[in-house]
Design a protein around this motif. Structure first.
Motif, PDB file in Angstrom:
ATOM      1  N   LYS A 130       6.539  30.796  21.975  1.00 40.95           N
ATOM      2  CA  LYS A 130       6.777  29.715  21.012  1.00 40.95           C
ATOM      3  C   LYS A 130       6.487  30.219  19.604  1.00 40.95           C
ATOM      4  O   LYS A 130       5.671  31.111  19.411  1.00 40.95           O
ATOM      5  N   GLU A 131       7.162  29.599  18.624  1.00 38.28           N
ATOM      6  CA  GLU A 131       6.979  29.989  17.227  1.00 38.28           C
ATOM      7  C   GLU A 131       6.120  28.952  16.510  1.00 38.28           C
ATOM      8  O   GLU A 131       6.282  27.746  16.730  1.00 38.28           O
ATOM      9  N   TYR A 132       5.216  29.432  15.633  1.00 40.02           N
ATOM     10  CA  TYR A 132       4.325  28.559  14.872  1.00 40.02           C
ATOM     11  C   TYR A 132       4.223  29.050  13.433  1.00 40.02           C
ATOM     12  O   TYR A 132       4.341  30.238  13.169  1.00 40.02           O
ATOM     13  N   MET A 133       3.981  28.109  12.517  1.00 45.41           N
ATOM     14  CA  MET A 133       3.633  28.421  11.132  1.00 45.41           C
ATOM     15  C   MET A 133       2.152  28.081  10.979  1.00 45.41           C
ATOM     16  O   MET A 133       1.739  26.962  11.303  1.00 45.41           O
ATOM     17  N   VAL A 134       1.377  29.055  10.504  1.00 45.27           N
ATOM     18  CA  VAL A 134      -0.066  28.882  10.420  1.00 45.27           C
ATOM     19  C   VAL A 134      -0.548  29.226   9.008  1.00 45.27           C
ATOM     20  O   VAL A 134      -0.280  30.334   8.523  1.00 45.27           O
ATOM     21  N   PRO A 135      -1.245  28.302   8.348  1.00 44.38           N
ATOM     22  CA  PRO A 135      -1.839  28.661   7.058  1.00 44.38           C
ATOM     23  C   PRO A 135      -2.983  29.649   7.292  1.00 44.38           C
ATOM     24  O   PRO A 135      -3.777  29.485   8.229  1.00 44.38           O
ATOM     25  N   VAL A 136      -3.049  30.697   6.465  1.00 48.03           N
ATOM     26  CA  VAL A 136      -4.101  31.703   6.596  1.00 48.03           C
ATOM     27  C   VAL A 136      -4.755  31.942   5.246  1.00 48.03           C
ATOM     28  O   VAL A 136      -4.163  31.699   4.193  1.00 48.03           O
ATOM     29  N   ALA A 137      -5.977  32.435   5.298  1.00 51.39           N
ATOM     30  CA  ALA A 137      -6.711  32.833   4.101  1.00 51.39           C
ATOM     31  C   ALA A 137      -6.941  34.336   4.187  1.00 51.39           C
ATOM     32  O   ALA A 137      -7.310  34.851   5.247  1.00 51.39           O
ATOM     33  N   TYR A 138      -6.729  35.022   3.079  1.00 50.70           N
ATOM     34  CA  TYR A 138      -6.891  36.483   3.055  1.00 50.70           C
ATOM     35  C   TYR A 138      -7.847  36.859   1.934  1.00 50.70           C
ATOM     36  O   TYR A 138      -7.692  36.425   0.796  1.00 50.70           O
ATOM     37  N   ASN A 139      -8.842  37.673   2.265  1.00 49.81           N
ATOM     38  CA  ASN A 139      -9.797  38.182   1.295  1.00 49.81           C
ATOM     39  C   ASN A 139      -9.513  39.670   1.111  1.00 49.81           C
ATOM     40  O   ASN A 139      -9.772  40.470   2.016  1.00 49.81           O
ATOM     41  N   GLN A 140      -8.983  40.046  -0.058  1.00 46.42           N
ATOM     42  CA  GLN A 140      -8.624  41.447  -0.305  1.00 46.42           C
ATOM     43  C   GLN A 140      -9.842  42.362  -0.333  1.00 46.42           C
ATOM     44  O   GLN A 140      -9.746  43.533   0.012  1.00 46.42           O
ATOM     45  N   ASN A 141     -10.995  41.841  -0.742  1.00 51.64           N
ATOM     46  CA  ASN A 141     -12.188  42.678  -0.872  1.00 51.64           C
ATOM     47  C   ASN A 141     -12.648  43.279   0.453  1.00 51.64           C
ATOM     48  O   ASN A 141     -13.069  44.427   0.512  1.00 51.64           O
ATOM     49  N   ASN A 142     -12.591  42.479   1.525  1.00 50.88           N
ATOM     50  CA  ASN A 142     -13.067  42.993   2.818  1.00 50.88           C
ATOM     51  C   ASN A 142     -11.973  43.030   3.888  1.00 50.88           C
ATOM     52  O   ASN A 142     -12.246  43.301   5.046  1.00 50.88           O
ATOM     53  N   GLY A 143     -10.714  42.745   3.522  1.00 55.94           N
ATOM     54  CA  GLY A 143      -9.608  42.803   4.480  1.00 55.94           C
ATOM     55  C   GLY A 143      -9.699  41.745   5.565  1.00 55.94           C
ATOM     56  O   GLY A 143      -9.225  41.937   6.674  1.00 55.94           O
ATOM     57  N   ASN A 144     -10.293  40.605   5.233  1.00 52.19           N
ATOM     58  CA  ASN A 144     -10.531  39.531   6.200  1.00 52.19           C
ATOM     59  C   ASN A 144      -9.390  38.514   6.179  1.00 52.19           C
ATOM     60  O   ASN A 144      -8.981  38.059   5.123  1.00 52.19           O
ATOM     61  N   VAL A 145      -8.869  38.182   7.364  1.00 52.61           N
ATOM     62  CA  VAL A 145      -7.825  37.171   7.519  1.00 52.61           C
ATOM     63  C   VAL A 145      -8.368  36.083   8.446  1.00 52.61           C
ATOM     64  O   VAL A 145      -8.799  36.372   9.564  1.00 52.61           O
ATOM     65  N   LYS A 146      -8.337  34.834   7.976  1.00 50.13           N
ATOM     66  CA  LYS A 146      -8.824  33.699   8.762  1.00 50.13           C
ATOM     67  C   LYS A 146      -7.729  32.662   8.908  1.00 50.13           C
ATOM     68  O   LYS A 146      -6.913  32.483   8.009  1.00 50.13           O
ATOM     69  N   GLY A 147      -7.760  31.967  10.043  1.00 51.30           N
ATOM     70  CA  GLY A 147      -6.826  30.879  10.238  1.00 51.30           C
ATOM     71  C   GLY A 147      -7.098  30.139  11.530  1.00 51.30           C
ATOM     72  O   GLY A 147      -7.937  30.553  12.337  1.00 51.30           O
ATOM     73  N   GLN A 148      -6.390  29.032  11.696  1.00 51.32           N
ATOM     74  CA  GLN A 148      -6.501  28.223  12.909  1.00 51.32           C
ATOM     75  C   GLN A 148      -5.116  27.806  13.360  1.00 51.32           C
ATOM     76  O   GLN A 148      -4.300  27.371  12.557  1.00 51.32           O
ATOM     77  N   LEU A 149      -4.895  27.953  14.643  1.00 56.08           N
ATOM     78  CA  LEU A 149      -3.629  27.567  15.255  1.00 56.08           C
ATOM     79  C   LEU A 149      -3.917  26.478  16.276  1.00 56.08           C
ATOM     80  O   LEU A 149      -4.706  26.675  17.195  1.00 56.08           O
ATOM     81  N   LYS A 150      -3.289  25.327  16.093  1.00 52.85           N
ATOM     82  CA  LYS A 150      -3.436  24.231  17.044  1.00 52.85           C
ATOM     83  C   LYS A 150      -2.184  24.208  17.899  1.00 52.85           C
ATOM     84  O   LYS A 150      -1.070  24.260  17.378  1.00 52.85           O
ATOM     85  N   LEU A 151      -2.399  24.148  19.212  1.00 53.50           N
ATOM     86  CA  LEU A 151      -1.246  24.108  20.112  1.00 53.50           C
ATOM     87  C   LEU A 151      -1.545  23.262  21.327  1.00 53.50           C
ATOM     88  O   LEU A 151      -2.689  22.953  21.633  1.00 53.50           O
ATOM     89  N   ASN A 152      -0.478  22.897  22.006  1.00 57.63           N
ATOM     90  CA  ASN A 152      -0.568  22.107  23.225  1.00 57.63           C
ATOM     91  C   ASN A 152      -0.244  23.037  24.393  1.00 57.63           C
ATOM     92  O   ASN A 152       0.799  23.681  24.390  1.00 57.63           O
ATOM     93  N   ILE A 153      -1.123  23.093  25.386  1.00 57.07           N
ATOM     94  CA  ILE A 153      -0.911  24.021  26.495  1.00 57.07           C
ATOM     95  C   ILE A 153       0.317  23.666  27.326  1.00 57.07           C
ATOM     96  O   ILE A 153       0.888  24.529  27.983  1.00 57.07           O
ATOM     97  N   LYS A 154       0.759  22.414  27.249  1.00 58.59           N
ATOM     98  CA  LYS A 154       1.970  22.021  27.983  1.00 58.59           C
ATOM     99  C   LYS A 154       3.204  22.721  27.417  1.00 58.59           C
ATOM    100  O   LYS A 154       4.199  22.877  28.124  1.00 58.59           O
ATOM    101  N   ASP A 155       3.157  23.136  26.132  1.00 58.00           N
ATOM    102  CA  ASP A 155       4.267  23.877  25.536  1.00 58.00           C
ATOM    103  C   ASP A 155       4.518  25.190  26.279  1.00 58.00           C
ATOM    104  O   ASP A 155       5.604  25.743  26.217  1.00 58.00           O
ATOM    105  N   PHE A 156       3.488  25.681  26.967  1.00 61.79           N
ATOM    106  CA  PHE A 156       3.578  26.933  27.721  1.00 61.79           C
ATOM    107  C   PHE A 156       3.616  26.680  29.231  1.00 61.79           C
ATOM    108  O   PHE A 156       3.349  27.574  30.024  1.00 61.79           O
ATOM    109  N   LYS A 157       3.900  25.440  29.588  1.00 65.72           N
ATOM    110  CA  LYS A 157       3.976  25.004  30.986  1.00 65.72           C
ATOM    111  C   LYS A 157       2.668  25.269  31.740  1.00 65.72           C
ATOM    112  O   LYS A 157       2.668  25.603  32.922  1.00 65.72           O
TER     113      LYS A 157
END
Length: 185
Positions: free
Chosen positions: A131-158
């Motif tokens: 499945k395809e998702y759009m996820v907002p992410v935060a990136y910190n260039q100083n330490n190369g850190n990428v954070k985010g949260q993906l909400k999904l429904n397990i039924k989408d994957f049967k």
């Protein structure tokens, strides 16, 4: 004359595009957590950071506010999660069909950057279904850190959530995947 038109089209298409290759390492400081709820309690399953370290060879094509990525594919072992309780961990691996599908695959296809906001277009493959998702992410260039949260429904994957105690305890189909990745270039 026809070849002149083709050259002109290629020049116009390549305008604004630049492509480069980069080696990206996901370090074992990174964290992936899946949170869920039942009608009785909530649970949190953490991914074993020993499995997380990975080297990726990523090809990046830039086009104004978009970055198209090739090779930014992360394999997560379905059996690599610990839910801090043996039965919950066992049920969680059963939900994921971990024996039949040993990997969850997250393929970062595109980054869209608008001012301070970054969104990632992901393809997530769980139990053989993608499945395809759009996820907002935060990136910190100083330490190369990428954070985010993906909400999904397990039924989408049967996938089916387990019911315990003759159906009195029911796990909610919605889960939240939080990631906190530390990258080295």
């Amino acid at each position: 004359m026809k070849s002149l038109h083709i050259i002109a089209i290629l020049i116009l298409l390549s305008f604004g595009f630049s492509k480069n290759q980069s080696k990206v390492k996901i370090t074992n400081k990174s964290e992936v957590t899946i949170k869920g709820k039942s009608n009785v309690n909530s649970f949190e399953c953490k991914y074993n950071s020993e499995f997380i370290e990975d080297d990726l060879h990523v090809s990046i094509t830039r086009n104004n506010s978009k970055m198209l990525l090739e090779g930014a594919k992360i394999d997560i072992k379905s059996t690599g999660f610990d839910c801090a309780h043996k039965m919950i961990t066992k049920d969680f691996k059963s939900i994921l069909k971990a024996e039949e599908y040993p990997h969850i695959v997250i393929n970062v296809r595109e980054l869209i950057i608008v001012k301070e906001n970054i969104s990632a277009k992901l393809n997530v493959k769980i139990a053989g279904i993608e499945k395809e998702y759009m996820v907002p992410v935060a990136y910190n260039q100083n330490n190369g850190n990428v954070k985010g949260q993906l909400k999904l429904n397990i039924k989408d994957f049967k996938l089916k959530s387990p019911k315990k105690l003759l159906g009195m305890v029911v796990v909610n189909d919605n889960v939240e995947i939080s990631f906190n990745l530390f990258l080295q270039y």
